[in-house]
Design an enzyme around this catalytic site. Structure first.
Site, PDB file in Angstrom:
ATOM      1  N   CYS A 293      41.123 -27.710 -22.479  1.00 13.73           N
ATOM      2  CA  CYS A 293      40.673 -27.472 -23.865  1.00 13.73           C
ATOM      3  C   CYS A 293      41.797 -27.654 -24.866  1.00 13.73           C
ATOM      4  O   CYS A 293      41.564 -27.661 -26.072  1.00 13.73           O
ATOM      5  CB  CYS A 293      40.064 -26.096 -23.996  1.00 13.73           C
ATOM      6  SG  CYS A 293      38.695 -25.856 -22.865  1.00 13.73           S
TER       7      CYS A 293
ATOM      8  N   HIS B  91      31.947 -27.389 -28.938  1.00 14.42           N
ATOM      9  CA  HIS B  91      33.253 -27.475 -28.281  1.00 14.42           C
ATOM     10  C   HIS B  91      33.350 -28.738 -27.437  1.00 14.42           C
ATOM     11  O   HIS B  91      33.234 -28.696 -26.222  1.00 14.42           O
ATOM     12  CB  HIS B  91      33.434 -26.206 -27.438  1.00 14.42           C
ATOM     13  CG  HIS B  91      34.745 -26.109 -26.723  1.00 14.42           C
ATOM     14  ND1 HIS B  91      35.859 -26.827 -27.093  1.00 14.42           N
ATOM     15  CD2 HIS B  91      35.109 -25.354 -25.653  1.00 14.42           C
ATOM     16  CE1 HIS B  91      36.858 -26.513 -26.265  1.00 14.42           C
ATOM     17  NE2 HIS B  91      36.415 -25.639 -25.389  1.00 14.42           N
TER      18      HIS B  91
END
Ligand SMILES: [Zn+2]
Lengths: 135, 380
Positions: free
Chosen positions: B80, B329
């Site tokens: 991430c 996301h």
């Protein structure tokens, strides 16, 4: 044929008794679950001794899983247990209601070994560790 | 002349689901938007860092759509933190004096549903649901439960994070979801992994974001310094050893390490920061990160949220973009999208959600494995 361990940190003794193995670092004293050649805690090289981990511990943390992958029985409690004498391990906590009001941090638990088929589809023939309340 | 590095152009596409698109085409869109933001063209870019977790050779493939200029392209993957890592590598290259103008781009085409970690433990059969749970909601549910264990934080407090960020999202036209969710709705939505309900989990969406970085000298020469945003600090950390990290991933310690390094580099403290975009992949994480980033004292994360300090209009607004919880996301894009959000505020161009008088902003992303990037940005 006896069930085979699912995870490499489960070993079956010559007497047929399953137990957990870890690595103890003689440089820093840290105990890790499973086999290590070098120490992730202190970087010491080649100072790890294989040790038999306790089958007693306390519940450090958990979550109750309601949605999982196909073939997994829900809800189940995913628990993180600190073993007495060192080592931390994750597994399913059984024989406790999946309700936060019924689960206490630090409750004593025991490590037991049962068929993986008790928790997941396709688990026949494999042995996994689980936790149950110690009392 | 200092060797400071500036963001001169930055943009993101509206996150969403683009069934028939490829990551490199989304990346191309974001890159052209970032170039337009500063009036440059792809021929002005001397080197490119392209971040994606799922695509391969995305940077080069992106250039097939907008012009193959032959510049060095490095493809980056770092969970991430991928986008932020690409950004940081571009910053390093300019800082080192090799280039004046670089591009960082992040893009992702996501699958649907839960992210399942690959079977890396060498087990005979898949262990999800057998040896506990390692899927993302479970990891971050446990992050919350550890906070509950230490500080008594409640399910309701965690749910308030979603209420706040979803409210913020109604002011962000680039968020995937722009829908207010009252507290009761958050708490009553489907329980995924206690204490996380469905509305407390970020959504898997597709997206892209890009930034043009420039040396101070070049930005001044090009007349781009006025709208530029200065990178005051860029910090990246991997997970240092902590006792349970190997079975219960610890994103707290790695965040603290990166944050501390960033504050030191910028010679700033948490009290100097006017707004924050932090990694609220799950609602539980946000409260923990208040403490990890030093916004409040140890154990005060829940109370800090309850005080209203982190909502728009509060003392230190957090995730006024709507956060990952509302924006979505897309892993590789997220880190640059967060930097875009802060840049908009520092430039005074954030529209209805503008944090008035914002001078210093902080971005934070953390990927399991683990990688944490923290950037401190300042109005030029
Ligand atoms: Zn050691």
């Amino acid at each position: 044929m006896a069930d085979q361990p699912v995870a490499p940190h489960t070993v079956i003794s010559t007497g047929g008794e399953p137990y957990l193995v870890g690595s103890h670092c003689s440089a820093c004293g840290e105990t890790h679950l499973g086999a290590f050649e070098n120490c992730p805690a202190c970087t010491a090289r080649g100072q790890m001794d294989e040790v038999r981990l306790s089958n007693q511990g306390t519940l450090y943390n958990y979550t109750i899983v309601y949605r999982s992958l196909p073939g997994v029985t829900v809800p189940f409690i995913s628990a993180v247990v600190d073993l007495d004498g060192g080592g931390t391990i994750r597994g399913n906590l059984l024989e406790v209601e999946p309700d936060p009001s019924k689960i206490a941090f630090d409750m004593p638990v025991k490590v037991v070994f049962r068929s993986a088929a008790d928790a997941v589809a396709g688990g026949e023939g494999y042995l996994a560790h689980f936790f149950v309340p110690a009392n | 002349m200092s060797n400071d590095v500036y963001i001169v152009g930055i943009d993101m596409i509206k996150f969403g689901r683009f069934e028939n698109e490829k990551a490199e085409r989304l990346a191309a869109q974001a890159t052209l938007m970032a170039l337009d933001d500063c009036g440059l063209g792809i021929r002005d870019i001397q080197a490119i860092w392209a971040g994606s977790c799922n695509a391969t050779m995305m940077g080069q493939r992106m250039l097939h759509y907008i012009g193959q200029t032959g510049v060095p392209v490095v493809n980056v993957t770092n969970a991430c933190a991928t986008g932020a890592t690409a950004f940081r590598e571009a910053w390093i290259a300019i800082k080192a004096g090799l280039y004046d103008t670089c591009l960082a781009v992040g893009a992702e085409k996501m699958g649907k549903g839960m992210l399942v970690p690959k079977n890396s433990q060498g087990t005979a059969i898949p262990t999800e649901g057998l040896l506990g749970s390692g899927v993302m909601p479970s990891v971050f549910a446990k992050m919350g439960m550890e906070h509950t264990r230490k500080h008594g934080t409640t399910f309701e407090q965690f749910a308030r994070v979603s209420e706040k960020n979803h409210r913020h999202s109604t002011l962000n036209p680039k968020a995937m979801y722009q829908r207010e969710t009252p507290l009761a709705m958050v708490m009553e939505s489907e329980m995924i992994a206690y204490p996380l309900t469905k509305l407390m989990c970020s959504v898997n969406v597709d997206g892209a974001a890009a930034a043009v970085l420039m040396s101070e000298k070049k930005a001044k020469q090009s007349g781009l310094i006025n709208r530029a945003v200065k990178v005051r600090a860029s910090a990246l950390a991997s997970d240092p050893f902590t006792a349970r990290n190997l079975v219960m991933q610890d994103v707290n310690t790695v965040t603290r390490l990166a944050a501390q390094n960033a504050y030191e580099m910028a010679e700033l403290g948490p009290e100097d920061v006017n707004l924050i975009e932090l990694h609220d992949c799950f609602a539980t994480a946000e409260i923990c990160h208040y403490e990890n980033l030093g916004l409040c004292a140890e154990g005060e994360g829940g109370a800090y949220l309850d005080s209203g300090a982190t909502q728009l209009g509060g003392q230190q607004p957090v995730n006024v973009s709507g956060g990952l919880l509302s924006k979505g996301h897309p892993l590789g894009a997220t880190g640059i999208a967060n930097i875009y959000e802060i840049s908009q505020h520092l430039r005074g161009e954030a529209g209805a959600r503008q944090v008035e008088g914002a001078k210093i902003g902080l971005t934070h992303v953390v990927g399991l494995g683990s990688a944490c990037a923290v950037h401190l940005l300042e109005k030029a």
